[in-house]
Design a protein around this motif. Sequence first.
Motif, PDB file in Angstrom:
ATOM      1  N   THR A  13     -22.432  19.504 -46.674  1.00 33.45           N
ATOM      2  CA  THR A  13     -21.591  20.598 -46.136  1.00 33.45           C
ATOM      3  C   THR A  13     -20.672  19.745 -45.128  1.00 33.45           C
ATOM      4  N   TRP A  14     -19.457  20.331 -44.806  1.00 40.15           N
ATOM      5  CA  TRP A  14     -18.560  19.939 -43.934  1.00 40.15           C
ATOM      6  C   TRP A  14     -18.309  20.621 -42.837  1.00 40.15           C
ATOM      7  N   PRO A  15     -18.097  20.367 -41.533  1.00 36.49           N
ATOM      8  CA  PRO A  15     -17.728  21.030 -40.285  1.00 36.49           C
ATOM      9  C   PRO A  15     -16.240  21.540 -40.413  1.00 36.49           C
ATOM     10  N   VAL A  16     -16.103  22.730 -40.345  1.00 30.39           N
ATOM     11  CA  VAL A  16     -14.750  23.383 -39.948  1.00 30.39           C
ATOM     12  C   VAL A  16     -14.784  24.145 -38.678  1.00 30.39           C
ATOM     13  N   THR A  17     -13.501  24.039 -38.013  1.00 29.30           N
ATOM     14  CA  THR A  17     -13.491  24.739 -36.863  1.00 29.30           C
ATOM     15  C   THR A  17     -12.469  25.965 -37.014  1.00 29.30           C
ATOM     16  N   SER A  18     -13.289  27.023 -36.591  1.00 32.36           N
ATOM     17  CA  SER A  18     -12.235  28.307 -36.779  1.00 32.36           C
ATOM     18  C   SER A  18     -12.599  29.482 -36.008  1.00 32.36           C
ATOM     19  N   GLY A  19     -11.702  30.468 -36.215  1.00 31.36           N
ATOM     20  CA  GLY A  19     -11.758  31.746 -35.372  1.00 31.36           C
ATOM     21  C   GLY A  19     -11.914  31.353 -33.831  1.00 31.36           C
ATOM     22  N   LEU A  20     -12.356  32.462 -33.055  1.00 28.90           N
ATOM     23  CA  LEU A  20     -12.062  32.444 -31.502  1.00 28.90           C
ATOM     24  C   LEU A  20     -13.183  31.507 -31.216  1.00 28.90           C
ATOM     25  N   PHE A  21     -12.807  30.498 -29.907  1.00 28.41           N
ATOM     26  CA  PHE A  21     -13.617  29.662 -29.396  1.00 28.41           C
ATOM     27  C   PHE A  21     -14.073  28.637 -30.333  1.00 28.41           C
ATOM     28  N   GLY A  22     -13.199  28.386 -31.405  1.00 26.28           N
ATOM     29  CA  GLY A  22     -13.428  27.410 -32.247  1.00 26.28           C
ATOM     30  C   GLY A  22     -15.030  27.307 -32.786  1.00 26.28           C
ATOM     31  N   ALA A  23     -15.520  28.588 -33.324  1.00 24.89           N
ATOM     32  CA  ALA A  23     -16.856  28.545 -33.725  1.00 24.89           C
ATOM     33  C   ALA A  23     -17.024  27.564 -34.747  1.00 24.89           C
ATOM     34  N   ARG A  24     -18.192  26.975 -34.903  1.00 30.70           N
ATOM     35  CA  ARG A  24     -18.472  25.984 -35.793  1.00 30.70           C
ATOM     36  C   ARG A  24     -19.145  26.475 -37.169  1.00 30.70           C
ATOM     37  N   LYS A  25     -18.224  26.244 -38.200  1.00 34.71           N
ATOM     38  CA  LYS A  25     -18.875  26.902 -39.284  1.00 34.71           C
ATOM     39  C   LYS A  25     -18.878  25.578 -40.305  1.00 34.71           C
ATOM     40  N   ARG A  26     -19.482  25.910 -41.588  1.00 33.20           N
ATOM     41  CA  ARG A  26     -19.511  24.514 -42.322  1.00 33.20           C
ATOM     42  C   ARG A  26     -19.143  25.165 -43.650  1.00 33.20           C
ATOM     43  N   ILE A  27     -18.265  24.305 -44.393  1.00 32.94           N
ATOM     44  CA  ILE A  27     -18.094  24.485 -46.002  1.00 32.94           C
ATOM     45  C   ILE A  27     -19.024  24.054 -46.680  1.00 32.94           C
ATOM     46  N   HIS A  28     -19.562  24.645 -47.685  1.00 35.84           N
ATOM     47  CA  HIS A  28     -20.349  23.946 -48.540  1.00 35.84           C
ATOM     48  C   HIS A  28     -19.958  23.453 -49.823  1.00 35.84           C
ATOM     49  N   ALA A  29     -19.669  22.336 -49.674  1.00 36.21           N
ATOM     50  CA  ALA A  29     -18.893  21.453 -50.923  1.00 36.21           C
ATOM     51  C   ALA A  29     -19.912  21.529 -52.017  1.00 36.21           C
ATOM     52  N   LEU A  30     -21.262  21.087 -51.713  1.00 38.25           N
ATOM     53  CA  LEU A  30     -22.042  21.337 -52.768  1.00 38.25           C
ATOM     54  C   LEU A  30     -23.586  21.702 -52.250  1.00 38.25           C
ATOM     55  N   GLU A  31     -24.251  22.767 -53.205  1.00 35.63           N
ATOM     56  CA  GLU A  31     -25.407  23.274 -52.595  1.00 35.63           C
ATOM     57  C   GLU A  31     -26.471  23.179 -53.843  1.00 35.63           C
ATOM     58  N   ASP A  32     -27.400  22.678 -53.680  1.00 40.52           N
ATOM     59  CA  ASP A  32     -28.814  22.234 -54.407  1.00 40.52           C
ATOM     60  C   ASP A  32     -28.308  21.798 -55.885  1.00 40.52           C
ATOM     61  N   ILE A  33     -27.801  20.711 -55.857  1.00 45.04           N
ATOM     62  CA  ILE A  33     -27.518  20.266 -57.318  1.00 45.04           C
ATOM     63  C   ILE A  33     -28.532  19.483 -57.698  1.00 45.04           C
ATOM     64  N   ASN A  34     -28.819  19.794 -59.035  1.00 39.09           N
ATOM     65  CA  ASN A  34     -29.744  19.142 -59.796  1.00 39.09           C
ATOM     66  C   ASN A  34     -29.308  18.675 -60.916  1.00 39.09           C
ATOM     67  N   LEU A  35     -29.377  17.560 -61.219  1.00 33.84           N
ATOM     68  CA  LEU A  35     -28.334  16.957 -62.567  1.00 33.84           C
ATOM     69  C   LEU A  35     -28.978  15.725 -62.948  1.00 33.84           C
ATOM     70  N   ASP A  36     -29.141  15.768 -64.264  1.00 41.32           N
ATOM     71  CA  ASP A  36     -29.523  14.400 -64.839  1.00 41.32           C
ATOM     72  C   ASP A  36     -28.281  13.733 -65.642  1.00 41.32           C
ATOM     73  N   VAL A  37     -28.401  12.397 -65.824  1.00 42.15           N
ATOM     74  CA  VAL A  37     -27.311  12.048 -66.764  1.00 42.15           C
ATOM     75  C   VAL A  37     -28.000  11.125 -67.369  1.00 42.15           C
ATOM     76  N   GLN A  38     -27.885  11.057 -68.586  1.00 46.70           N
ATOM     77  CA  GLN A  38     -28.525  10.113 -69.663  1.00 46.70           C
ATOM     78  C   GLN A  38     -27.538   8.882 -69.926  1.00 46.70           C
ATOM     79  N   VAL A  39     -28.151   7.819 -70.655  1.00 47.18           N
ATOM     80  CA  VAL A  39     -27.419   6.804 -70.880  1.00 47.18           C
ATOM     81  C   VAL A  39     -26.436   7.084 -71.988  1.00 47.18           C
ATOM     82  N   GLY A  40     -25.271   6.545 -71.839  1.00 47.17           N
ATOM     83  CA  GLY A  40     -24.284   6.567 -72.948  1.00 47.17           C
ATOM     84  C   GLY A  40     -23.816   8.116 -73.172  1.00 47.17           C
TER      85      GLY A  40
END
Length: 317
Positions: A13-40
Motif C-alpha cells: 500500500t502507499w499513503p495518500v493525503t486527501s480530504g479534510l485535515f489531510g486524512a491519511r488514506k492508503r492506496i492498495h497497489a497490491l493485495e494478497d497476491i499469490n503467484l508461482d512462476v515456473q522455469v521457462g
Amino acid sequence: MNPLIELRGITKTWPVTSGLFGARKRIHALEDINLDVQVGEILAVLGESGSGKSTLGRILARLETPDQGRYVLRGELQKGRARHQKDRWRFGSQVQMIFQDPFASLNPVHSVGYHVKRSLVLHGQKADKAGEILDSVGLRPGPGFLEKFPFELSGGQRQRVAIARALAVRPALLIADEPTSMLDVSIRMDILNLLKDLRAMHQLAILLITHDLPSAFYLSDRLVVMYAGQVVEAGPVAEIRQQPAHPYTQLLLKVATERIAKTVEKPRDAGMLTAQLRETRSCLFATRCPKVQDLCVKAGPALIRMGTREVRCHFPS
Ligand SMILES: Nc1ncnc2c1ncn2[C@@H]1O[C@H](COP(=O)(O)OP(=O)(O)OP(=O)(O)O)[C@@H](O)[C@H]1O
Ligand SMILES: [Mg+2]
C-alpha cells in the motif's frame, strides 16, 4: 518440480493525503497476491493503469519492499530490497528487469559496448562475449555495435541493447515492464518475437507486464489479469482467450477486438480510486460491471479456483 518463484500473500500500500485535515488514506497497489512462476514460462500481467502491474514487477525485482507476504526464489526467501552491493549482484544474476523507455535506462555518455561489458564483468564473466550477445539479440554484426552510442540507435535497437545487458548475466527471470509501448508499432512485433526466441534458447522465464491484450495473447503461456491491486482472473492463455470467465477480462477482450492493435491508454476510471482505497465492501469491479447483482454490492468475492483457472467473481461465466 519446484517453481522458480513463489509469491505468497504479497500486499503493498502507499499513503495518500486527501480530504479534510489531510486524512491519511492508503492506496492498495497490491493485495494478497499469490503467484508461482515456473522455469521457462512466459507469464503476462494484464490490467489497466493503476492496477498494480509495475508494483508487482518492482517487488519481483526487489526494487520495492512489500508490506506483507513472502517472496521465495529457487527455494530461498528474499528479504525486502536488495540493498547491499553483494546481495544486488547475486540477486541480479537471477532476476533482471527491462523498462518501457530504453533511452532512459541507458547512460547516454557510454557506448553500447560499455553497457553490456559492464554487466558481464560485474557478474564475473568475460567482457569479450559482448559482441556475441549483441548478435544474439539481433544487433548484427554484434561487434559493429560496440562502439555506438545510445543516441545513434533507433528505439527498437536501444531496447535490444537493454535486453542484451539484462541477458548478459544469464538470468532465470526477465521482467519486462511494457517493453514495446514506446516503440513504433511496426517494430513491436520484432521485440516480442525476440523475447519468444530468447525464452526458447535460454529456458528464460519472462514476466511480461502490459495493458495490451494482443501482445499478452501472442507471447505468453499464462495470464494474470489484475484490477485495483487484486488478481481477478489467472490461468492458461488459450483457455482465457476462448472463454474469459471474469467480466473484466471479457471487457478487455471486447475492447481489444474492437480497436484492433490500438494500444492507447484510456483515462483512468473514477471507480478505480474508490476501489484502490478500499472504501467499499462491494466487489471492486462492481461500479463498472455489466453483470452486477445485489450480492456483488454486498460483498466482494474471493479468488476461487475453477479447474486450471482462478477467478474472483460471484457469477463467473
Ligand atoms: N512510489 C509510489 N508512491 C505512491 N503511490 C504509488 C507509488 N508507486 C505506485 N503507486 C500507486 O500504486 C498504484 C499502482 O501503481 P502501478 O504503477 O503498479 O500501476 P500499473 O498497473 O503499473 O499502471 P500503469 O499501467 O499506469 O503503468 C497506482 O495507483 C499508483 O499511483
Ligand atoms: Mg506500470
